[in-house]
Design an enzyme around this catalytic site. Structure first.
Site, short mmCIF file in Angstrom:
data_model
loop_
_atom_site.label_atom_id
_atom_site.label_comp_id
_atom_site.label_asym_id
_atom_site.label_seq_id
_atom_site.Cartn_x
_atom_site.Cartn_y
_atom_site.Cartn_z
N ASP A 1 0.83 -1.21 0.00
CA ASP A 1 0.00 0.00 0.00
C ASP A 1 0.86 1.26 0.00
O ASP A 1 2.08 1.21 0.25
CB ASP A 1 -0.90 -0.04 1.26
N ASP B 1 -10.68 2.15 -3.22
CA ASP B 1 -11.18 1.92 -1.86
C ASP B 1 -12.70 1.97 -1.85
O ASP B 1 -13.32 1.62 -0.84
CB ASP B 1 -10.63 2.97 -0.89
C1 GLA Z 1 -5.67 1.99 2.27
C2 GLA Z 1 -6.05 0.82 1.41
C3 GLA Z 1 -7.11 0.00 2.12
C4 GLA Z 1 -6.58 -0.46 3.46
C5 GLA Z 1 -6.12 0.71 4.28
C6 GLA Z 1 -5.39 0.28 5.51
O1 GLA Z 1 -6.72 2.90 2.39
O2 GLA Z 1 -6.48 1.24 0.16
O3 GLA Z 1 -7.50 -1.09 1.34
O4 GLA Z 1 -5.52 -1.36 3.24
O5 GLA Z 1 -5.23 1.56 3.54
O6 GLA Z 1 -4.94 1.33 6.25
#
Ligand code: GLA
Length: 746
Positions: A505, A567
């Site tokens: 990420d 997301d």
């Molecule tokens: C980001 C990612 C999510 C999750 C969060 C965790 O927003 O896109 O899928 O992994 O971080 O903090």
């Protein structure tokens, strides 16, 4: 009136000079033909032509479009009057600065004396079988059968700077890939202020441009507009390809549709800030440039050194926007993604994020993994929150940088838990669960041991405040010690247990840097880290993520075969996000999950089947919920939906995608995926709003063999012609309906 045709002076309106660019025998057989100073790149259905102007030494574009014969008519140039000189009235392959071309240049160099003029002239060329790798950068690749490369060396004798333009053609995919090497052969430092990987002038005044804009949780929204006179620019300045604009551009005829008309697609293989410039000039040509963001470059090049630009892929299709996308998809599936999982073996996963967020311990994680196995998932992913010793990661304000398991949550480390989870069997199978884990290695929280020890590793600009986002700072991946730290900490975790998946990420943009050039130096460092880790752990399935689709680009895809698309897990929003993303990227690359309702991002409630059907259009299907708290009926439906996702997955991973109805145009978005061998296909049809007192939609299929017969789900056999000319009709109840139909060639 006097007309000039590239140095030929003649009279009369009807004059057309013919360039004998290539000899007939060579042209039909060879992907690259260089005949003196005329060059031809030939694909299956594409031709790219340019030549050297005898007077100026400039490289002039002749054609980029459908196939052509050996002789092509040259540009007829009207009388030169006004301020725009000859060089501003022609189609240039590598426009530099000065001499009266007032359109945006592809290169701008500040020499040590302060000049920003350059005069690159053709010097020589060579043809290379295959395609050399780009030092330190991701790049398309292939064997000598797949691809051939033409390198044109340009030289500015006043500054002793060389520019090597490299054109690689993948004939089967109608794709031409270009990058530029700039080398300082002089005695003083020079500064590269701008450098475009792609520069092409199309001889059309009326074109549309299409790009993908958005923001967090609403990525890849398709934007189409007419190209106006002057400059139209978009790009990214947040250090990464970003959510706001994707490094992709399409130019089309105004009448081009999904299935018909000319479309040119351009895709930059780069994860950093970028700039796209489209300029319709006074003389009626349209210039497209794509490359580094000039405000974040200022790259100092000492004598003897070279700057290599990222590469830009160009594809051409006369079969509309859909044809353009399918060329890019095939190229990326076969010649970009290095992972052994590129077109196979994407286990249904369950990710812990939306199910538990930061609120878990060893036993609730195991319970969730058991639930995952119970509904048929094959891979359990432990998302954010598992790490941090001195500064445990209990929320997003601590722990990033400290890649050791949180001792309170995992007193015995990860290994015993991973062992227990990988001993689980996915429901009704003998398949053991796999275990995956989340990292955000390019980041550091000021609340971390890493920051206590190395505050200077965080990107900053001298005394200026280090602006935080999500309570975190970005590590300076331009520093080799930071790269080494990340490689070691991630490898240590991967070696500590049986981990077969990583979600990588990246949750903020870059704000302050010590210099503009740090941005590209960061990218080179990041690619080194990606390369070393993916090479060291080839059996790990790597998934890219950047707050969802904040880095959905070909640079990341080189190393990670799949990327978390957004997301936003709302199924209806996801239709436009996934279809938008598919303009440039293969569905195989998209992570897409069935999540709970009401949706956490939009508050909307959509039936479980619709949620799952949208998600199974992505190559990596998964679940993003806690089955234990699901509505009983919904939960009971999950194993069947997982089985369907696994059945269609090979077609999604390898097949061709036909966007039949777009969500922006129709209440019934529909997509057909046709398997590589054309034997099987799967059709997805959705209803977004209720349909009352009105006829039901007929979905006309595309891409089938009109003569062949296809058995449809219910057993009825229709010819391809019937399915494409009449189509199938669907009826839905209420809003948010969906249907998945399998087709089998007889
Ligand atoms: C980001 C990612 C999510 C999750 C969060 C965790 O927003 O896109 O899928 O992994 O971080 O903090």
């Amino acid at each position: 009136m006097v007309y000039l045709t590239r140095g030929v002076v003649a009279t009369g309106l009807t004059l057309l000079a013919h360039s004998v660019a290539v000899t007939a025998k060579e042209s039909s057989a060879s992907p690259i033909v260089a005949d003196g100073t005329h060059f031809a790149l030939n694909g299956k259905n594409v031709a790219y032509r340019f030549h050297v102007d005898n007077t100026t030494g400039d490289l002039l574009g002749d054609h980029f479009g459908g196939s052509v014969g050996d002789n092509i008519p040259l540009e007829v140039i009207g009388e030169v009057n006004g301020w725009v000189s000859d060089i501003g009235r022609v189609r240039r392959e590598f426009p530099d600065q000065g001499r009266g071309d007032y359109r945006v240049p592809a290169i701008s160099i500040r020499q040590s004396e302060g000049y920003t003029v350059s005069e690159f002239r053709y010097k020589s060329h060579k043809i290379i079988p295959g395609k050399p790798a780009l030092p330190g950068l991701p790049a398309t690749m292939g064997t000598e059968e797949d691809v051939s490369t033409l390198v044109i060396s340009m030289y500015d004798k006043y500054s002793d700077v060389a520019a090597d333009l490299s054109y690689s053609i993948f004939p089967k995919h109608d794709a031409i890939v270009r990058s530029v090497n700039v080398t300082n052969h002089g005695t003083g430092n020079i500064t590269i202020e701008s450098l475009a990987s792609l520069s092409v002038d199309l001889p059309y005044e009326d074109l549309d441009m299409i790009n993908l804009r958005g923001d967090w949780a609403r990525e890849a929204q398709r934007e189409r507009r007419s190209v106006a006179y002057g400059l139209q620019s978009f790009g990214s300045s947040n250090g990464y390809s970003g959510h706001l604009h994707n490094p992709f551009l399409a130019l089309t005829e105004p009448s081009t549709t999904e299935s018909q008309g000319e479309a040119w697609g351009f895709s930059l293989v780069y994860t950093g800030s970028f700039t796209v410039n489209v300029e319709k000039g006074s003389q009626g040509f349209t210039r497209a440039l794509m490359g580094f963001n000039p405000s974040q470059l200022s790259w100092v090049l000492p004598p003897g050194e070279t700057l290599t630009s990222p590469e830009c892929v160009s594809v051409y299709s006369k079969d509309g926007i859909g044809g353009m996308s399918r060329s890019l998809h095939r190229l990326y599936r076969n010649h970009l993604i290095k992972s052994k999982f590129a077109t196979s073996d994407r286990p249904t996963l369950l990710n812990s994020w939306e199910g538990l967020y930061f609120d878990f311990n060893q036993s609730s994680i195991y319970d969730l993994a058991k639930e995952a196995a119970g509904v048929g998932a094959k891979l359990f992913v432990l998302d954010d929150g598992w790490f941090g010793k001195e500064y445990p990661r209990l929320s997003d304000n601590a722990g990033l940088g400290d890649w050791v398991p949180n001792p309170d949550r995992f007193p015995d480390g990860l290994e015993p838990l991973v062992k227990k989870i990988t001993d689980l069997k996915a429901a009704n199978t003998s398949t053991n669960m796999r275990f995956g884990i989340w990292f955000e290695p390019e980041m550091v929280n000021p609340n971390s041991t890493l920051y206590d020890e190395h505050p200077d590793w965080a990107l900053h600009a001298g005394p200026y405040p280090r602006t935080e986002a999500r309570n975190q700072l970005v590590l300076n991946l331009a520093l080799p010690e930071v790269q080494d730290y990340i490689i070691k900490s991630v490898s240590d975790v991967l070696k500590s247990a049986d981990i077969s998946y990583v979600k990588w990420d990246n949750n903020r943009g870059i704000n302050e840097t010590p210099s503009p050039a740090t941005n590209h130096a960061y990218m080179l460092g990041m690619y080194r880290v990606f390369n070393e880790l993916t090479t060291q752990f080839p059996d790990v399935l790597w998934e890219g993520c950047a707050s969802g689709g904040g880095r959905f680009d070909p640079g990341v895809l080189q190393y990670f075969p799949q990327i978390w698309t957004s997301d936003n897990t709302d199924a209806i929003d996801r239709i436009s996000i996934q279809l938008g993303t598919s303009l440039a990227y293969p569905p195989s690359a998209m992570g897409a999950h069935l999540s709970e309702v009401p949706n956490h991002q939009t508050g909307r409630t959509v039936p479980v089947a619709v949620r799952a059907h949208v998600a199974m259009m992505g190559g990596s299907f998964g679940l993003e919920l806690n089955p234990a708290v699901m509505d009983e009926e919904d939960k009971a439906a999950v194993p069947g939906l997982v089985a369907l996702a696994e059945k269609v997955n090979p077609i999604i991973l390898n097949g061709d995608m036909w966007r039949l109805n777009l969500p922006e145009d129709s209440n019934w978005p529909a997509v057909l995926f046709i398997a590589e061998d054309a034997r099987n296909a799967v059709l997805f049809v959705f209803q977004v709003a209720p349909n009352v007192n009105h006829s039901w939609p007929r979905i006309k299929l595309q891409g089938l063999d009109p003569q062949a017969s296809y058995k449809v789900d219910d057993g009825v056999v229709y010819t391809g012609a019937t399915l494409m000319n009449i189509g199938l009709q669907f009826a839905f109840k209420g809003d948010y309906g969906s249907q998945v139909v399998m087709l089998e060639k007889q």
